[in-house]
Each structure stands twice: as C-alpha cells, then as structure tokens.
Write a protein that holds these residues in place. Structure first.
Motif, short mmCIF file in Angstrom:
data_model
loop_
_atom_site.label_atom_id
_atom_site.label_comp_id
_atom_site.label_asym_id
_atom_site.label_seq_id
_atom_site.Cartn_x
_atom_site.Cartn_y
_atom_site.Cartn_z
N ILE A 41 0.83 -1.20 0.00
CA ILE A 41 0.00 0.00 0.00
C ILE A 41 0.87 1.25 0.00
CG2 ILE A 41 -1.67 1.30 1.39
CD1 ILE A 41 -2.66 -1.50 2.33
N ASP A 42 1.90 1.27 0.85
CA ASP A 42 2.77 2.45 0.96
C ASP A 42 3.53 2.72 -0.33
OD1 ASP A 42 1.91 2.81 3.50
OD2 ASP A 42 3.65 1.85 4.44
N ASP A 44 2.41 2.74 -3.32
CA ASP A 44 1.57 3.37 -4.33
C ASP A 44 1.61 2.63 -5.65
OD1 ASP A 44 0.69 5.40 -2.67
OD2 ASP A 44 2.40 6.68 -3.15
N VAL A 200 -7.73 8.03 6.15
CA VAL A 200 -8.67 7.57 5.12
C VAL A 200 -8.47 8.34 3.82
CG1 VAL A 200 -11.12 7.47 4.50
CG2 VAL A 200 -10.37 6.74 6.78
N ARG A 202 -5.78 9.55 2.64
CA ARG A 202 -4.58 9.07 1.94
C ARG A 202 -4.88 7.82 1.13
NH1 ARG A 202 -1.71 10.52 6.78
NH2 ARG A 202 -1.64 8.35 7.46
N VAL A 203 -5.89 7.06 1.54
CA VAL A 203 -6.25 5.85 0.81
C VAL A 203 -7.14 6.17 -0.39
CG1 VAL A 203 -7.40 3.60 0.96
CG2 VAL A 203 -6.02 4.42 2.88
N ARG A 262 -10.91 -0.62 -1.81
CA ARG A 262 -9.62 0.01 -1.57
C ARG A 262 -9.39 0.26 -0.07
NH1 ARG A 262 -10.21 4.92 -5.55
NH2 ARG A 262 -8.48 5.77 -4.30
N LEU A 263 -10.43 0.68 0.62
CA LEU A 263 -10.31 0.92 2.05
C LEU A 263 -10.11 -0.37 2.82
CD1 LEU A 263 -13.02 3.68 2.39
CD2 LEU A 263 -10.62 3.94 3.04
N GLY A 266 -6.46 -1.18 2.21
CA GLY A 266 -5.53 -0.23 2.82
C GLY A 266 -5.60 -0.21 4.32
N LEU A 267 -6.78 -0.51 4.88
CA LEU A 267 -6.96 -0.49 6.33
C LEU A 267 -7.54 -1.83 6.75
CD1 LEU A 267 -8.57 3.07 6.51
CD2 LEU A 267 -6.17 2.48 6.96
#
Length: 270
Positions: A41-42, A44, A200, A202-203, A262-263, A266-267
C-alpha cells in the motif's frame, strides 16, 4: 485476526507464529502477514495480489475494544486468584473491575450498537467497514461508511452528559472552539477524528469527500437541535447520523464498491 496455529505468509514466505496477527483468507485458507500488505500500500503501486476475489472482510464492530476488556479482566482474575488461592473466587465475586477496565466495556458496547445498525442499513449504496487497523500504528478506526455522498469516518462515544460547543475568543482574540460533554473538555476527541480522516483520505485520494463524525451514544441530547460541527467534525447522535448516510449523492454504486474495496485493503480489520 490472531492465528490459532503457526503459518507462513503466502506472499513473502515469512514464518508466522501462533497468536501472531495476520490476514486470513477464508476462500483459500491461507494467510498473509501485515507487513506485506502495508508495504504494498505504501509503495503506491498496483496491488492485484491483494485482491480478495470479491470477498471483503468488513470487520467486527467493537472487536478491538472487546478484546482489550477481556484481556484486562482475565489478567485481573488471574492476578487475584494467584495471590489469594483460597479466597480468590470470593474476592472476585464481591469486587468490581476498576474503571480503567470497565471503560473498555462501555466503549465496546457503543461501537457494537452503532456497528450493528450500520450492518442492518448496508446496501449497494451504503457499504461499511468496522474496526480498521491504521498501518504503522496501534490505533484503529471504529467505523467507515462509504456512501453516495462520500466517505464517513465514524467514532462512537458512550459518554454521560450533554455534548456542546463552546466558543472562546472574539474580535481581539483568536477564536477557539471546545467540545464539551457536560462540563468535561473533550476537544481531544476532535483531534483524534481528524487524524483518522487524514488516514482515510490518503487511501481514497483528495477527490472523494471524507467527513469525520463523533457519534455520541446515550448522551443527554436536547429535544430540539443539538448537533454541531467543529473543525469539520460533526457531533451528533445515531438517529441523526443514519439518514445522512442514506442520502442521495453523486457517487455511483460501482464507485462506492471500488472505494470500499480500496479501504478494506488499505486499512485491514484489526
């Protein structure tokens, strides 16, 4: 989840010990380590290997708070029974958990109640996630709702007293807004939600509206009015929140599903 048995990350091959936190993939019965997901995720970069074949783990409302309450309660019971082998049971029966432990139960109940209702309201235009881990932090986000009007970061609080906004300052002094619950200064709650909103955002990116909400459960709200906004974070009660999440908006069903996926990636669920 915490693994019941030792395993190996299917992406990097890292050994995962029993009780380690990892992502469990039910369809394939395999596991992935948190480091692989966070690193992807980081970066990109596209992360097709992190897709869940259409299955999204929405999480369990209040799971982290409930686990912490159970952990503290079990540790206290173990400590008392160890120190008083004969009278431990009686001491536990006649005494209560300390406030520092009970507060986790109070918080978990609030999250569970809001989360249960969000699950009932869920539809193709209202998708929810619960108890999401913030990568690189021990903190979590209680609820995220992806709706036609944008993404809502929802932080339930089960506090006693009436929430209110106090404004200090004037023409000759800087304006300062304080969130009070009864006479208690709870402005730090707004700071916490704003940090979650940034995570959130940033995601999902800057193009999607992301709103922060403090949802006070069982608070002493007035019969008329009561809700307010400070620094773009709205304070309200559950029944005032739910219609906002169901309102019509510009985001399509496909866009909502994409943001939700995506959320979820990412989380991850805590």
């Amino acid at each position: 989840m915490r693994l019941h048995y030792a395993g190996k990350c299917r992406l990097c091959g890292a050994e995962l010990a029993a009780r380690a936190e990892a992502i469990y993939e039910r369809p394939t019965k395999t596991v992935r380590c948190l480091e692989c997901r966070a690193a992807a995720i980081d970066s990109d970069l596209p992360t097709p290997e992190l897709e869940t074949d259409g299955i999204v783990d929405v999480g369990t409302p209040g799971a982290s708070a409930r686990r912490e309450f159970d952990r503290r309660q079990s540790k206290r019971e173990e400590r008392i029974r160890s120190k008083h082998p004969k009278l431990g049971g009686l001491i536990l029966a006649l005494s209560d958990d300390p406030q520092s432990t009970k507060s986790w139960d109070v918080g978990a109940v609030g999250e569970e109640r809001v989360g249960t209702r969000l699950n009932e309201l869920a539809s193709e235009s209202l998708l929810v996630l619960h108890d999401r881990r913030i990568p690189g932090s021990r903190a979590n986000i209680d609820h995220i709702a992806v709706t036609a009007t944008g993404v809502y970061v929802i932080d339930p609080k089960r506090y006693k007293g009436r929430p209110s906004l106090k404004v200090e300052g004037g023409p000759l002094r800087p304006r300062v807004e304080k969130l009070l619950v009864g006479s208690r200064d709870c402005t730090k709650l707004v700071d916490g939600v704003l940090k979650q909103v940034d995570v959130v955002r940033r995601v999902v990116g800057d193009e999607v509206p992301v709103r922060g909400v403090l949802c006070f459960v069982d608070a002493d709200w007035p019969l008329i009015g009561g809700s307010f906004t400070t620094r773009d974070v709205e304070s309200l009660w559950p029944r005032r929140l739910y219609p906002k999440l169901q309102a019509d908006g510009p985001l399509t069903v496909d866009a909502i599903a994409d943001l939700h996926r995506r959320l979820a990636i990412g989380l991850p669920a805590a």
